[in-house]
Design a protein around this motif. Sequence first.
Motif, short mmCIF file in Angstrom:
data_model
loop_
_atom_site.label_atom_id
_atom_site.label_comp_id
_atom_site.label_asym_id
_atom_site.label_seq_id
_atom_site.Cartn_x
_atom_site.Cartn_y
_atom_site.Cartn_z
N ASP A 246 0.82 -1.23 0.00
CA ASP A 246 0.00 0.00 0.00
C ASP A 246 0.85 1.27 0.00
OD1 ASP A 246 -2.45 -1.29 -0.13
OD2 ASP A 246 -2.70 -1.35 2.05
N ASP A 247 1.99 1.26 0.68
CA ASP A 247 2.84 2.45 0.71
C ASP A 247 3.37 2.77 -0.67
OD1 ASP A 247 2.49 2.80 3.46
OD2 ASP A 247 4.26 1.61 3.96
N ILE A 248 3.79 1.75 -1.42
CA ILE A 248 4.29 1.96 -2.77
C ILE A 248 3.15 2.40 -3.68
CG2 ILE A 248 5.28 0.84 -4.81
CD1 ILE A 248 6.96 -0.86 -2.85
N ILE A 249 2.01 1.74 -3.58
CA ILE A 249 0.86 2.10 -4.41
C ILE A 249 0.49 3.57 -4.19
CG2 ILE A 249 -1.63 1.70 -4.77
CD1 ILE A 249 -1.00 -1.29 -4.07
N ASN A 250 0.40 3.97 -2.93
CA ASN A 250 0.05 5.35 -2.62
C ASN A 250 1.09 6.33 -3.14
OD1 ASN A 250 -2.34 4.58 -1.34
ND2 ASN A 250 -1.37 4.44 0.66
N ALA A 251 2.38 5.98 -3.02
CA ALA A 251 3.44 6.87 -3.50
C ALA A 251 3.39 7.00 -5.03
CB ALA A 251 4.81 6.34 -3.06
N VAL A 252 3.13 5.90 -5.72
CA VAL A 252 3.04 5.95 -7.19
C VAL A 252 1.87 6.82 -7.62
CG1 VAL A 252 2.57 4.55 -9.25
CG2 VAL A 252 4.26 3.77 -7.57
N PHE A 253 0.70 6.63 -7.00
CA PHE A 253 -0.45 7.46 -7.35
C PHE A 253 -0.22 8.92 -6.98
CE2 PHE A 253 -3.06 3.52 -7.71
CZ PHE A 253 -3.58 3.77 -8.97
N GLU A 254 0.47 9.17 -5.88
CA GLU A 254 0.78 10.55 -5.49
C GLU A 254 1.66 11.22 -6.54
OE1 GLU A 254 3.17 12.46 -1.82
OE2 GLU A 254 1.51 11.14 -1.26
N LYS A 255 2.69 10.51 -7.02
CA LYS A 255 3.55 11.06 -8.07
C LYS A 255 2.76 11.29 -9.35
CE LYS A 255 8.06 9.54 -6.60
NZ LYS A 255 9.31 8.87 -6.99
N TYR A 256 1.88 10.35 -9.68
CA TYR A 256 1.05 10.51 -10.88
C TYR A 256 0.17 11.75 -10.75
CZ TYR A 256 -2.87 10.00 -14.03
OH TYR A 256 -3.85 10.25 -14.96
N ASN A 257 -0.47 11.92 -9.60
CA ASN A 257 -1.34 13.09 -9.39
C ASN A 257 -0.56 14.39 -9.47
OD1 ASN A 257 -3.73 11.61 -9.12
ND2 ASN A 257 -3.40 11.30 -6.92
N GLU A 258 0.66 14.42 -8.95
CA GLU A 258 1.50 15.62 -9.05
C GLU A 258 1.82 15.93 -10.51
OE1 GLU A 258 5.03 15.13 -6.69
OE2 GLU A 258 3.88 14.84 -4.85
N LEU A 259 2.20 14.89 -11.27
CA LEU A 259 2.51 15.10 -12.70
C LEU A 259 1.26 15.57 -13.45
CD1 LEU A 259 4.68 11.93 -13.40
CD2 LEU A 259 5.46 14.32 -13.43
N TYR A 260 0.14 14.98 -13.15
CA TYR A 260 -1.12 15.34 -13.80
C TYR A 260 -1.48 16.79 -13.49
CZ TYR A 260 -5.98 15.20 -15.31
OH TYR A 260 -7.16 15.48 -15.93
N ASP A 261 -1.39 17.16 -12.20
CA ASP A 261 -1.73 18.53 -11.80
C ASP A 261 -0.80 19.56 -12.44
OD1 ASP A 261 -3.82 17.58 -10.27
OD2 ASP A 261 -2.72 17.70 -8.37
N ASN A 262 0.48 19.21 -12.56
CA ASN A 262 1.45 20.14 -13.15
C ASN A 262 1.28 20.31 -14.65
OD1 ASN A 262 2.66 20.69 -10.69
ND2 ASN A 262 4.20 19.09 -10.93
N ASN A 263 0.67 19.34 -15.31
CA ASN A 263 0.47 19.42 -16.75
C ASN A 263 -0.91 19.95 -17.14
OD1 ASN A 263 3.01 18.49 -17.64
ND2 ASN A 263 2.44 16.43 -17.08
N ASN A 264 -1.74 20.26 -16.18
CA ASN A 264 -3.09 20.78 -16.48
C ASN A 264 -3.28 22.15 -15.89
OD1 ASN A 264 -4.18 18.71 -18.07
ND2 ASN A 264 -4.44 17.47 -16.23
#
Length: 99
Positions: A81-99
């Motif tokens: 769960d820690d890795i899953i959450n970290a991966v989704f957190e990085k994805y959300n940061e990348l998504y937010d920065n590109n929109n």
Amino acid sequence: MVDDKIFEELSEEDDDIVTLISENGEEIKFIEIAGIAHKGKFYSILQPVELLDGMAEDEALVFKVSRDENGQDKFDVELDDDIINAVFEKYNELYDNNN
């Protein structure tokens, strides 16, 4: 539902669709949402094209991507769960920065 099965990449039909074959020989098509590097490893966020048992329409799975002895991509469902959450957190940061 997909549990800790190891998947091997069968083929890529286009840039966004990845077809994996499970240990029991079942072909499952996924849409690749993103590839994320985390702590020196590579993870792929994949969403099944057809809904899998126990999954909601807006859910996706995190797979750790590695190479097998033949140099082929191997996809392991990530269960930490820690890795899953970290991966989704990085994805959300990348998504937010590109929109």
